[in-house]
Design a protein around this motif. Structure first.
Motif, PDB file in Angstrom:
ATOM      1  N   ASP A 164     -14.359  13.525  26.547  1.00 62.12           N
ATOM      2  CA  ASP A 164     -12.931  13.701  26.300  1.00 62.12           C
ATOM      3  C   ASP A 164     -12.468  13.097  24.975  1.00 62.12           C
ATOM      4  O   ASP A 164     -11.646  13.660  24.279  1.00 62.12           O
ATOM      5  N   GLN A 179     -14.915   7.116  33.001  1.00 67.35           N
ATOM      6  CA  GLN A 179     -14.240   6.783  34.262  1.00 67.35           C
ATOM      7  C   GLN A 179     -15.130   7.144  35.447  1.00 67.35           C
ATOM      8  O   GLN A 179     -15.193   6.420  36.438  1.00 67.35           O
ATOM      9  N   ALA A 180     -15.830   8.292  35.337  1.00 66.67           N
ATOM     10  CA  ALA A 180     -16.666   8.736  36.452  1.00 66.67           C
ATOM     11  C   ALA A 180     -17.801   7.749  36.704  1.00 66.67           C
ATOM     12  O   ALA A 180     -18.098   7.396  37.851  1.00 66.67           O
ATOM     13  N   TYR A 219      -8.294   2.277  35.183  1.00 63.48           N
ATOM     14  CA  TYR A 219      -7.609   3.261  36.008  1.00 63.48           C
ATOM     15  C   TYR A 219      -8.362   3.468  37.314  1.00 63.48           C
ATOM     16  O   TYR A 219      -7.776   3.457  38.395  1.00 63.48           O
ATOM     17  N   HIS A 225       1.415  11.189  40.876  1.00 62.61           N
ATOM     18  CA  HIS A 225       0.885  11.532  42.195  1.00 62.61           C
ATOM     19  C   HIS A 225      -0.261  10.588  42.510  1.00 62.61           C
ATOM     20  O   HIS A 225      -0.860   9.988  41.611  1.00 62.61           O
ATOM     21  N   ALA A 226      -0.554  10.442  43.807  1.00 61.39           N
ATOM     22  CA  ALA A 226      -1.676   9.619  44.294  1.00 61.39           C
ATOM     23  C   ALA A 226      -1.711   8.265  43.568  1.00 61.39           C
ATOM     24  O   ALA A 226      -0.716   7.540  43.570  1.00 61.39           O
ATOM     25  N   SER A 230      -2.063  15.655  32.615  1.00 60.13           N
ATOM     26  CA  SER A 230      -2.453  15.562  34.020  1.00 60.13           C
ATOM     27  C   SER A 230      -3.817  14.918  34.194  1.00 60.13           C
ATOM     28  O   SER A 230      -4.221  14.606  35.300  1.00 60.13           O
ATOM     29  N   ASN A 231      -4.546  14.705  33.105  1.00 60.97           N
ATOM     30  CA  ASN A 231      -5.816  14.003  33.208  1.00 60.97           C
ATOM     31  C   ASN A 231      -5.606  12.519  32.897  1.00 60.97           C
ATOM     32  O   ASN A 231      -5.379  12.159  31.744  1.00 60.97           O
ATOM     33  N   PRO A 232      -5.682  11.639  33.908  1.00 61.64           N
ATOM     34  CA  PRO A 232      -5.393  10.219  33.662  1.00 61.64           C
ATOM     35  C   PRO A 232      -6.402   9.558  32.736  1.00 61.64           C
ATOM     36  O   PRO A 232      -6.132   8.508  32.164  1.00 61.64           O
ATOM     37  N   GLY A 233      -7.591  10.173  32.554  1.00 63.67           N
ATOM     38  CA  GLY A 233      -8.586   9.575  31.676  1.00 63.67           C
ATOM     39  C   GLY A 233      -8.343   9.873  30.207  1.00 63.67           C
ATOM     40  O   GLY A 233      -9.039   9.373  29.337  1.00 63.67           O
ATOM     41  N   TRP A 234      -7.304  10.650  29.920  1.00 66.55           N
ATOM     42  CA  TRP A 234      -6.965  11.029  28.545  1.00 66.55           C
ATOM     43  C   TRP A 234      -6.578   9.796  27.735  1.00 66.55           C
ATOM     44  O   TRP A 234      -5.900   8.897  28.240  1.00 66.55           O
TER      45      TRP A 234
END
Lengths: 681, 374
Positions: free
Chosen positions: B42, B198-199, B227, B270-271, B346-350
């Motif tokens: 990313d 992150q993964a 995160y 969200h979440a 929408s991608n929190p890892g951005w």
């Protein structure tokens, strides 16, 4: 003259033998002139110099790999050994002439020692080359980080000038001389008794042994020789870069394999040669220039590269006997037969029902379950023994694992990804192939489904099945390429990997924006009747896999194809259909992992599948599967998954430096599979 | 602005600033290449978008002819690629170097042929190359000091590193450990290899938690993963007000989590991608560095004096300074906002650290779609 009398020129057969090499040369020349034509200005000495230098490291490494492949092996330690040589030279070489000469020989010696280590376990302990070299890769990687933990060090300028400068200024670049010397060494070896032995052992080890060739010694020395080439590659890259970087060699591994295949060497042994691999390496390097002059956009570069790779290999294999020609003839004959009404299916007949003699009424001799399954257990048990030892070690180190259900819960969740991949990769390996498209199949399907789902459970209801079907379809495309076009699985799936990477980047425009739905996340991180839901799913998946591989027609066909495609075909097994099914299965498994991983992480990211390729192969082989196909059991693979996951969990919980972890990991891997060695001579 | 303008003024005052190619810019475009390493993550994609946006911006689109190429993870291929770019008549090459040392010979060669080589984010040690990046030692030290202070100098911490064997990871980790070593009350109980992902951070932390449960851990020092850590704390049922201090990355998801609970105006949360008041410090190796490198390359080609090393200020955001952007224009970021709406990102890892005072051409749209600011 007798040959000529039969209407054949005497050079024809010899030319046929070198077909792979000749086609590789033609491909290279075509690409070379294409680049030269587009590039402004005439081809200068400067260009000759840096093009020869650019591909030399890869060429030397590929030559070493070729020797291993000719003996029927597979060497994963190539890149790691190159890095080790590089950092040793960069940290220890002085500027005196004596020191430079001494360290050149040290480079060769380090390579030879690593080769001897591999060769000892492969030839004398009779272990599978892929596991041995994987373990070596980790150990050498650890040693490299111990020598130099980050890029640095310097190489004496004289050393650089000698290997990557000019041999004769403005006429002959030194890298050309290096390659010529390497090629001469190879040709001398090839025409010696030892060289004949390498080809003989790779063609048929038992026949070679019967013909009086000391097969084990030949194998051992072949690994030593390959190590010497890696040493030379390490020395060359040190000269070329003038410094040390502990990570410089590892990314070369896949390219080395591709260079070997492009050069016309057959995976599985006995055919090909190092000269072709040199050409193959330069083809790969010139692709970089082609992409540049054509200004292929970044997102398309992996696609274009995959396409060029496919075309190059296809060009080498296209002739009247190639599979595609065979299938075209087959289709033509079928159509003609249909027109004449001569198809077998047009003639209704009764199924054959031979009368079998009734078995004698005597009581069958009771054979114990253990006796019947001794061979199978011998493959499966070592991984589980290793697993238990790692569990005990974890208990000894942390004191709270064996009695802790949470430990096993997490272990199984983490194992689930590899356990699923093991079915697909395992099936591919059982047929004698490999699936290298795993990383970006995971990434592409993960990103695509997460992008569609965008957190909505309702969309997930159709997006998840769609992703799975798409994965299976893309996997089937792999299978079609392998069957119809006759492409080596390693080439087809690697090209697919590149194409899927491009597809993923184009789909998300470089920034994956999707995220998993709450049900997806619950599945991976919530709780259901104790453990996490995915653990129950894993249990069902294991049962499914065992039944699929051992109790279905499809499963038995996989083993039949792996043992011998020819015998399988003569036994009326649809070899092509089975292979397509296997790669579709592998695509399905990768897609499933992609979807589960995005549920686990909450979102999909580029490169999310990168860390799963080598482990997916490792667990299959550690579980007792033969890399050349035909033998293996899913329960064994599962043991491999549990062993490797438990081991990395143990190491991750400590504060050991990563160098030490790599070494421990490699040693445990080696120890776990020591028991798997081949018993036969 | 600071360091460049200082150097600038210094150069002027020394009389080094002589106009060399006054008319060239108007006539023809500069031929500039971008050699990226591996595009499959990313950060790289985001940085590439920003470089493209810079090349397409009002001031540069008539000056720059930019061609982007990817070398993949293999250093020998990047060597070949840079050589090929020189062959193609490049005037400047902007590089994301795969290795800080392996490119030295080829870079020296390029410099000898008067090609400007400028590396972003990571470093090229060859002295003739220009470098644009943050101080990695500072990036390790500052968050470590924050964590120690937050924990009052005592507690068990978990460390998650980057890619072993790289200079960046080695320097950051060493600097952080030097800080922790000064406090006998601080114990590193576990060290995971997080690969800047992150993964991977989730996999690693799942492994660590099997042997070191949450109640044993008082805080985290990570290179990427805060995160994910906060998300896992929520899954484990830890309430918002008991989240553990985490010194870590500059991802948008992490910064959203750092916002106070119930922060107004957050759309699309969200979440676990929501404000939860996580006690945190966020630092980053900012993805605008490539765009700035392109700018500096043009400066050099235009004959301006540019220092060989442009040290980027370390972007630091704490719970006190985290501030939500509405649209993400450069003007808005200049006012001090530093995290974007989950509805847009929408991608929190951005990676959210895209603001630089030096690059008014690039805002949120540049990082997302490669479009310059209007």
């Amino acid at each position: 003259m007798a040959v000529a009398a039969r209407g054949r020129a005497p050079w024809r057969p010899r030319l046929g033998r070198h077909r792979g090499l000749i086609v590789a040369c033609i491909v290279f020349l075509v690409l070379f002139f294409a680049v030269d034509f587009i590039t402004p200005g005439a081809f200068s000495y400067f260009e000759l110099h840096f093009m020869s230098a650019g591909g030399a490291t890869l060429a030397l490494a590929a030559m070493g790999q070729t020797i291993v492949i000719l003996t029927g092996g597979f060497d994963l330690s190539t890149g790691a050994v190159i890095s080790l040589v590089n950092v040793v030279l960069a940290t220890s070489m002085g500027t005196s002439a004596f020191s430079q000469v001494a360290f050149f020989w040290a480079a060769i010696l380090i390579g030879a020692l690593a080769g001897a280590f591999n060769g000892f376990f492969v030839a004398f302990v009779r272990m599978q080359s892929i596991v041995v070299t994987l373990a070596t890769m980790f150990i050498v990687q650890g040693l490299t980080l111990l020598v130099l933990e980050k890029p640095g060090g310097t190489i004496a300028p004289g050393f650089t000038a000698f290997f990557s400068g000019d041999a004769i200024p403005h006429l002959l670049p030194a890298p050309v001389v290096v390659l010529v010397v390497a090629a001469v060494v190879w040709l001398l070896v090839k025409n010696s008794r030892f060289g004949v032995g390498i080809y003989a052992v790779g063609s048929d080890e038992e026949a070679a042994f019967a013909a009086g060739i000391r097969a084990r010694a030949v194998k051992f020395w072949a690994y030593v020789l390959s190590g010497i080439f890696y040493g030379a590659a390490g020395a060359f890259i040190s000269a070329q870069t003038g410094s040390g970087d502990p990570l410089v060699g590892q990314p070369m591994l896949l390219e080395v394999f591709v260079a070997v295949v492009l050069g016309g060497t057959l995976l599985g042994g006995g055919r090909g040669g190092c000269i072709g691999s040199i050409v193959g390496s330069y083809i790969l390097m010139i692709i970089v220039n082609i992409l540049l002059v054509l200004n292929v956009s970044a997102y398309f570069s992996s696609v274009a590269e995959g396409g060029i790779l496919l075309l190059a290999v296809l060009a080498a294999s296209l002739n009247r006997r190639s599979p595609i020609a065979f299938y075209i003839r087959l289709a033509r004959d079928k159509l003609a037969a249909r027109a004449r009404g001569a198809l077998a299916s047009a003639h209704p007949s009764h199924g054959a029902a031979p009368q079998l003699p009734t078995p004698p009424a005597s009581q069958p001799v009771a054979v114990s379950w253990f006796a019947r399954h001794r061979e199978g257990l011998g493959m499966i048990v070592p991984a589980y023994v290793g697993f238990v030892i790692v569990l005990l070690a974890s208990q000894a180190v942390f004191g709270n694992t064996l009695t802790n259900p949470g430990y096993f819960d997490s272990l199984l969740v983490l194992s689930s990804f590899l356990a699923i991949l093991a079915l697909g990769q395992g099936a591919a390996i059982l047929t004698g192939g490999l699936d290298l498209s795993v990383p970006w199949m995971i990434g592409f399907i993960g990103i695509l489904t997460a992008g569609l789902i965008h957190g909505s459970d309702a969309v997930a209801l159709w997006a998840v099945p769609l992703g799975l079907v798409l994965g299976a379809a893309l996997g089937a495309v792999n299978g079609l390429g392998i069957v119809l076009l006759g492409l080596p699985p390693i080439v087809m799936t690697l090209a697919m990997n590149g194409i899927l990477q491009g597809a993923a980047l184009l789909y998300c425009n470089g920034t994956p924006s999707g995220f998993a739905s709450s049900a997806q996340r619950w599945f991976m991180t919530g709780h259901f009747a104790g453990p996490r839901p995915v653990v129950w799913f894993l249990a069902a998946f294991v049962i499914f896999s065992v039944v699929l591989l051992n109790r279905t027609v499809f499963g038995r066909r996989i083993y039949a194809v792996g043992n011998s495609p020819l015998v399988a075909r003569l036994s009326a097994v649809g070899v092509g259909g089975t292979l397509i099914g296997v790669y579709a299965l592998s695509g399905f498994c990768s897609a499933l992992v992609g979807i589960l991983l995005s549920g686990f992480s909450g979102q999909a990211s580029l490169g999310m599948g990168d860390d799963y390729l080598l482990p997916s192969i490792a667990v299959v082989v550690v579980g007792g599967t033969l890399i050349t196909g035909g033998r293996g059991h899913y329960i064994g693979m599962l043991g491999g998954v549990l062993l490797l996951t438990a081991l990395s969990t143990l190491l991750e919980g400590t504060t050991l430096p990563s160098a030490t972890r790599d070494i421990i990991f490699g040693l445990v891997l080696l120890g776990a599979v020591l028991a798997l060695r081949e018993k036969r001579a | 602005m600071r360091w460049i303008s200082t150097a600038f003024v210094a150069a002027m005052s020394l009389g080094l600033f002589a106009a060399q190619h006054p008319a060239q810019a108007a006539q023809q475009k500069y031929k500039i290449f971008l050699s990226m390493s591996y595009i499959g993550n990313d950060w790289q994609a985001e940085a590439a978008n920003m470089v493209k946006a810079m090349a397409a911006s009002k001031d540069y689109r008539d000056k720059v002819d930019l061609k982007v190429q990817v070398a993949g993870p293999n250093a020998t291929r990047q060597i070949q690629q840079i050589n090929a770019m020189v062959q193609q008549g490049a005037q400047a090459i902007v590089v994301y170097p795969i290795s800080p040392t392996a490119l030295n010979e080829v870079v020296r060669n390029a410099c000898a042929r008067h090609v400007v080589i400028i590396a972003y984010d990571a470093e090229i040690t060859e002295p003739c190359a220009y470098n644009v990046h943050i101080d990695q030692l500072e990036a390790g030290r500052v968050p470590a000091e924050w964590l120690v202070k937050k924990l009052d100098g005592k507690g068990n911490i978990v460390v998650i590193t980057g890619v072993p064997g790289t200079s960046v990871d080695t320097q950051r980790t060493a600097a952080a450990k030097a800080v922790f070593a000064k406090y006998p009350g601080i114990h590193i109980i576990s060290e995971g290899v997080g690969m800047w992902s992150q993964a991977v951070a989730r996999t690693v932390l799942t492994k660590i938690l099997t042997t070191h449960p949450w109640n044993e851990i008082s805080g985290f020092w990570v290179q990427v993963g805060c995160y994910t850590i906060a998300s896992m704390e929520k899954e484990a049922g830890i309430p918002d007000n008991q989240l553990k201090p985490c010194a870590g990355e500059g991802s948008n998801g992490h910064r959203i989590q750092m916002l106070a609970i119930g922060a107004p105006g957050v759309e699309g949360a969200h979440a676990t991608y929501r404000p939860m008041g996580e006690p945190s410090i966020s630092y980053a190796s900012p993805p605008y560095s490539g765009a700035l490198a392109l700018k500096l390359a043009v400066d050099v080609l235009e004959g301006q004096q540019v220092p060989k090393f442009t040290k980027l200020p370390l972007p630091i955001v704490t719970n006190e300074t985290v501030k939500l952007c509405k649209e993400g224009t450069w003007q808005e970021m200049e006012q001090g906002c530093n995290v974007f709406q989950p509805a847009i990102i929408s991608n929190p890892g951005w990676f959210a650290s895209i603001y630089s005072a030096e690059t008014p051409e690039t805002g949120l749209q540049a990082a997302l779609n490669g479009k310059p600011e209007q």
